[in-house]
Motif scaffolding. Structure first.
Motif, short mmCIF file in Angstrom:
data_model
loop_
_atom_site.label_atom_id
_atom_site.label_comp_id
_atom_site.label_asym_id
_atom_site.label_seq_id
_atom_site.Cartn_x
_atom_site.Cartn_y
_atom_site.Cartn_z
N PHE A 1 0.90 -1.13 0.16
CA PHE A 1 -0.13 -0.10 -0.08
C PHE A 1 0.98 1.38 -0.05
O PHE A 1 1.93 1.34 0.74
CB PHE A 1 -0.80 0.05 1.22
CG PHE A 1 -1.61 1.36 1.33
CD1 PHE A 1 -2.85 1.64 0.55
CD2 PHE A 1 -1.24 2.43 2.03
CE1 PHE A 1 -3.36 2.74 0.62
CE2 PHE A 1 -2.02 3.78 2.34
CZ PHE A 1 -3.07 3.93 1.32
N ILE A 2 0.68 2.25 -0.86
CA ILE A 2 1.31 3.59 -1.01
C ILE A 2 0.50 4.62 -0.49
O ILE A 2 -0.60 4.96 -0.73
CB ILE A 2 1.98 3.80 -2.28
CG1 ILE A 2 2.78 2.52 -2.83
CG2 ILE A 2 2.78 4.96 -2.30
CD1 ILE A 2 3.03 2.66 -4.23
N GLY A 3 1.03 5.27 0.37
CA GLY A 3 0.55 6.46 0.81
C GLY A 3 1.43 7.72 0.55
O GLY A 3 2.68 7.96 0.87
N ALA A 4 0.94 8.65 -0.31
CA ALA A 4 1.86 9.47 -1.02
C ALA A 4 1.70 10.86 -0.01
O ALA A 4 0.90 11.69 -0.15
CB ALA A 4 1.33 9.92 -2.43
N ALA A 5 2.70 11.12 0.57
CA ALA A 5 2.97 12.49 1.19
C ALA A 5 3.49 13.43 0.54
O ALA A 5 4.67 13.65 0.57
CB ALA A 5 3.56 12.15 2.66
N THR B 1 1.82 14.68 -7.24
CA THR B 1 0.57 14.36 -7.43
C THR B 1 -0.43 15.59 -8.15
O THR B 1 -1.50 15.34 -8.72
CB THR B 1 -0.14 14.30 -5.88
OG1 THR B 1 0.32 15.51 -5.34
CG2 THR B 1 0.23 12.94 -5.09
N ASN B 2 0.19 16.73 -8.46
CA ASN B 2 -0.62 17.74 -9.26
C ASN B 2 0.29 18.27 -10.43
O ASN B 2 0.18 19.12 -11.21
CB ASN B 2 -0.66 18.97 -8.58
CG ASN B 2 -1.89 18.79 -7.35
OD1 ASN B 2 -2.82 18.05 -7.69
ND2 ASN B 2 -1.48 19.13 -6.14
N SER C 1 7.24 12.32 -18.51
CA SER C 1 6.44 11.01 -17.81
C SER C 1 5.95 11.96 -16.55
O SER C 1 6.18 13.33 -16.06
CB SER C 1 7.29 10.14 -17.15
OG SER C 1 8.57 10.79 -16.44
N GLY C 2 4.89 11.53 -15.93
CA GLY C 2 4.12 12.22 -14.72
C GLY C 2 2.99 12.52 -14.74
O GLY C 2 2.20 12.86 -13.95
N THR D 1 -7.19 18.52 -11.91
CA THR D 1 -6.06 19.29 -11.94
C THR D 1 -5.21 19.31 -13.21
O THR D 1 -4.23 20.01 -13.16
CB THR D 1 -5.07 18.51 -10.78
OG1 THR D 1 -5.02 17.06 -11.30
CG2 THR D 1 -5.70 18.13 -9.69
N TYR D 2 -5.74 18.64 -14.26
CA TYR D 2 -4.97 18.66 -15.51
C TYR D 2 -4.62 19.77 -16.39
O TYR D 2 -3.82 19.99 -17.02
CB TYR D 2 -5.56 17.71 -16.59
CG TYR D 2 -6.76 18.09 -17.36
CD1 TYR D 2 -7.83 18.15 -16.89
CD2 TYR D 2 -6.35 18.36 -18.41
CE1 TYR D 2 -8.93 19.09 -17.47
CE2 TYR D 2 -7.26 19.16 -19.25
CZ TYR D 2 -8.82 19.40 -18.79
OH TYR D 2 -9.55 20.08 -19.53
#
Ligand code: 8BR
Length: 453
Positions: free
Chosen positions: A197-201, A206-207, A231-232, A240-241
């Protein structure tokens, strides 16, 4: 076909040519991966302390994002119970602090840009200019030595410095990766397979945050590069795009004006709307790299339901379906090169011809095998050792199918005016790690191909 001898040639060619590439621009995602191997007692105690009932509720249904410790622990338990991977954004600072204190067992470079910068710059010796959204000390420490640069603006002038020399006191974008093995037990639950499980802090990747240096001095920065890899975009959503997409379009315009080929590393993009937006700008890219899940997800938004299903129906993946999908994608968007990779073989559909396309795929397959063998590659020469890994037996049937359908010869065929190149890959039986192999494959093939011309 004598694949072994073609493999031997390809790596010798790569060792000679790849280091001659003068510069590669890498945008936009770089983060820190902090890996924690879960311990059941520790996790159970934490769940008890946080309130078991509420935690269990989140392990039934994932929250949209993480704003409490109960949600964090519940989400981890959600993954454990199903043996499924999941990733959520961690919104709350106290939860981020909790995760930091909980700690990690290993730190790794994360984000496609970070991984490719270390491979191309740190291992292959190709100068790279990387977009690092936030340069904290921890982030900078994960960059290898070598010709890896970030732009630093001083008195209105851009200087290129190694990320450690940048001396940024910026945020750390940490993706906390909670790993568990198959059979991992928490209370009455048992993981049916290993996963994480990944929690992205991380408020930046992310934006798809783009730094001012890249907005204001992009024309200056790209004077130093012959190629670019982007990439990304996978993190974007309908909400947000908009702004990042405008920046990317502006960057593509500059790169295309200067005749710099740009590769898009297409990672799985959950938001269908964003996938459609990416499809609209794909023609501005020279090249795109993807796997079967990603290609299938694109066919889906192109309205090719049947083909999308076909791509996921067989193991190994049906190469005729892949070729059909690549043809559709090439014709619809005008992208000149599509590099498809899957477990066991790669294909490249190109507007242009030449054995160098196939040879670059062979080089990439060796790099992937070397990475699977060792976890990390430390030099271009070291990739030679992967020659000892046997060529995937199952790829014979794939090659046969392509010979029958398209008259493939020595891994190359002409299909509807395009060139199709095929290689069977080398599969490492007990891989040390498979993290970042996709990025290794795509960047090695793209940079390799360019260096061979
Ligand atoms: P993605 O994560 O983008 O799918 O890339 C993973 C790629 O790594 C696969 O397409 C496959 O070609 C390659 N790979 C995997 Br997974 N395991 C491997 C192994 N043991 N040896 C060599 N290549 C591997």
């Amino acid at each position: 076909v004598e694949w072994e001898s073609l493999y031997g040639n390809a790596i010798e060619k790569a060792i000679k040519s790849v280091p001659k590439v003068k510069g590669v621009l890498l945008g936009y995602n770089t983060n820190i991966d902090a890996i924690k191997y879960l311990d059941s007692r520790d996790l159970e105690e934490r769940i008890e302390r946080a309130g078991k009932e509420e935690v269990l509720r989140y392990s039934e249904k994932l929250p949209e994002k993480i704003s409490s410790i109960q949600q964090l622990l519940g989400s981890i338990l959600w993954s454990v119970r199903r043996g499924k991977a999941a990733e959520l954004f961690v919104e709350s600072c106290p939860v981020r602090f909790y995760m930091k204190r909980w700690g990690w067992d290993e730190l790794r470079m994360g984000g496609q840009v970070g991984i490719m910068a270390n491979l191309l710059g740190g291992v292959y010796g190709v100068p790279v200019i990387a977009h690092v959204p936030q340069i904290s000390r921890l982030q900078a420490s994960l960059f290898l030595d070598g010709p890896i640069y970030v732009p630093k603006v001083e008195d209105g002038k851009v200087k290129l410095v190694h990320p450690r020399e940048f001396q940024g006191d910026e945020e750390s974008c940490i993706h906390f990766i909670y790993e568990f093995p198959k059979g991992f037990k928490v209370f009455e639950f048992e993981a049916p397979r290993e996963n994480r499980f990944i929690g992205a802090a991380d408020d930046y990747n992310t934006n798809l945050f783009v730094r001012d240096e890249f907005k204001e001095t992009f024309g200056e920065i790209v004077k130093n590069v012959q190629l670019a890899i982007i990439s990304g975009l996978q993190a974007l959503t309908k909400e947000t795009y908009r702004e990042p997409m405008e920046i990317i379009k502006a960057h593509l315009e500059v790169l295309n004006e200067k005749g710099i080929p740009v590769h898009l590393e297409f990672a799985f993009t959950p938001d269908e709307f964003v996938r459609k937006e990416i499809l609209k700008i794909l023609g501005e890219f020279y090249s795109v790299g993807l796997n079967e899940v990603e290609l299938s997800s694109i066919m889906e938004v192109m309205g090719e339901r049947k083909l999308a299903e076909k791509l996921l129906a067989n193991d190994p993946v049906d190469p005729i379906a892949v070729t059909e999908a690549m043809l559709k994608l090439a014709k619809e968007t005008g992208v000149k090169r599509i590099h498809f990779h899957t477990y066991g073989y790669y294909l490249a559909l190109t507007e242009y011809k030449g054995e160098h396309v196939r040879d670059a795929l062979l080089f990439a397959a060796l790099a992937a095998a070397a990475k699977a063998m060792k976890g990390n590659i430390t030099s271009l020469e070291e990739i030679r050792e992967a020659l000892s890994v046997p060529v995937n037996e199952k790829a014979k049937q794939i090659e046969e199918a392509l010979i029958k359908e398209y008259g493939l010869e020595n891994g190359i065929a002409e299909v509807e005016g395009y060139q199709l190149a095929f290689v069977p890959t080398k599969i490492v039986a007990k891989p040390k790690s498979t993290v970042g192999i996709g990025d290794t494959i795509s960047s090695s093939a793209f940079v390799g191909e360019f260096s061979f011309t």
